[in-house]
Design a protein around this motif. Structure first.
Motif, PDB file in Angstrom:
ATOM      1  N   VAL A   9       0.756  -1.156   0.033  1.00  0.00           N
ATOM      2  CA  VAL A   9      -0.060  -0.056   0.053  1.00  0.00           C
ATOM      3  C   VAL A   9       0.855   1.210   0.142  1.00  0.00           C
ATOM      4  O   VAL A   9       1.870   1.341   0.818  1.00  0.00           O
ATOM      5  CB  VAL A   9      -0.818   0.142   1.274  1.00  0.00           C
ATOM      6  CG1 VAL A   9      -1.872   1.520   1.199  1.00  0.00           C
ATOM      7  CG2 VAL A   9      -1.636  -1.149   1.283  1.00  0.00           C
ATOM      8  N   HIS A  11       1.038   5.519  -1.258  1.00  0.00           N
ATOM      9  CA  HIS A  11       0.412   6.899  -1.767  1.00  0.00           C
ATOM     10  C   HIS A  11       0.571   7.192  -3.214  1.00  0.00           C
ATOM     11  O   HIS A  11       0.027   7.931  -3.949  1.00  0.00           O
ATOM     12  CB  HIS A  11       0.894   8.202  -0.998  1.00  0.00           C
ATOM     13  CG  HIS A  11       0.275   8.237   0.274  1.00  0.00           C
ATOM     14  ND1 HIS A  11       0.508   7.552   1.393  1.00  0.00           N
ATOM     15  CD2 HIS A  11      -0.686   9.099   0.879  1.00  0.00           C
ATOM     16  CE1 HIS A  11      -0.049   7.616   2.464  1.00  0.00           C
ATOM     17  NE2 HIS A  11      -0.977   8.855   2.470  1.00  0.00           N
ATOM     18  N   THR A  45      -4.153   7.390  -0.703  1.00  0.00           N
ATOM     19  CA  THR A  45      -4.610   5.946  -0.486  1.00  0.00           C
ATOM     20  C   THR A  45      -6.198   5.850  -0.692  1.00  0.00           C
ATOM     21  O   THR A  45      -6.819   6.828  -0.390  1.00  0.00           O
ATOM     22  CB  THR A  45      -3.946   5.304   0.747  1.00  0.00           C
ATOM     23  OG1 THR A  45      -4.547   5.910   1.701  1.00  0.00           O
ATOM     24  CG2 THR A  45      -2.430   5.282   0.543  1.00  0.00           C
ATOM     25  N   ALA A  72      -1.924   5.665   5.031  1.00  0.00           N
ATOM     26  CA  ALA A  72      -1.906   4.383   4.467  1.00  0.00           C
ATOM     27  C   ALA A  72      -2.341   3.540   5.522  1.00  0.00           C
ATOM     28  O   ALA A  72      -3.007   2.588   5.193  1.00  0.00           O
ATOM     29  CB  ALA A  72      -0.627   4.050   3.635  1.00  0.00           C
TER      30      ALA A  72
END
Length: 131
Positions: A9, A11, A45, A72
């Motif tokens: 994960v 940005h 995110t 995130a």
């Protein structure tokens, strides 16, 4: 045999795409999914992207989620809240790149979810030693 899945994960979609490309060089039957950027292709995110990424690599072997920055983590936690069963899903407190590399290696040799998370999180200590 299914291995622990890895979710990255970030940005930045480009960041996790690049990391996925790096990890594809070493992975051995390790399912990897990415969730980067927003639906508008901007920096940020998206909880739904994270949820979908988790679901795409989910198995009873488990899923290790790694993230880049604090928000995130917040969205990863929200994604877990949206899922029915999260006992096989863990978020690693680890540096994204080093942690993901260690997690993929551990998963690739058949490590359990606890071992995969442990390997990822151990990379925090390695950074302290190197400095």
């Amino acid at each position: 045999m299914t291995n622990v899945g890895i979710v990255l994960v970030s940005h930045s979609l480009e960041l996790v795409k690049g990391l996925e490309e790096l990890l594809n060089q070493i992975k051995q039957s390790v399912p990897i999914a990415i969730a980067g950027g927003t639906d508008e292709n901007e920096i940020g995110t998206d909880v739904f992207k994270i949820k979908q990424a988790i679901q795409s690599v989910y198995s009873e072997k488990g899923v290790a989620v790694l993230f880049d920055l604090g928000s995130a983590l917040i969205n990863a936690e929200l994604a877990l809240e949206m899922l029915d069963d999260t006992k096989y899903i863990k978020i690693a407190d680890a540096p994204l790149v080093e942690g993901a590399y260690a997690a993929v290696v551990q998963s690739g040799i058949g490590g359990t979810l606890v071992e995969v998370i442990g390997s990822a999180e151990e990379t925090k200590n390695l950074q302290k030693i190197i400095r």
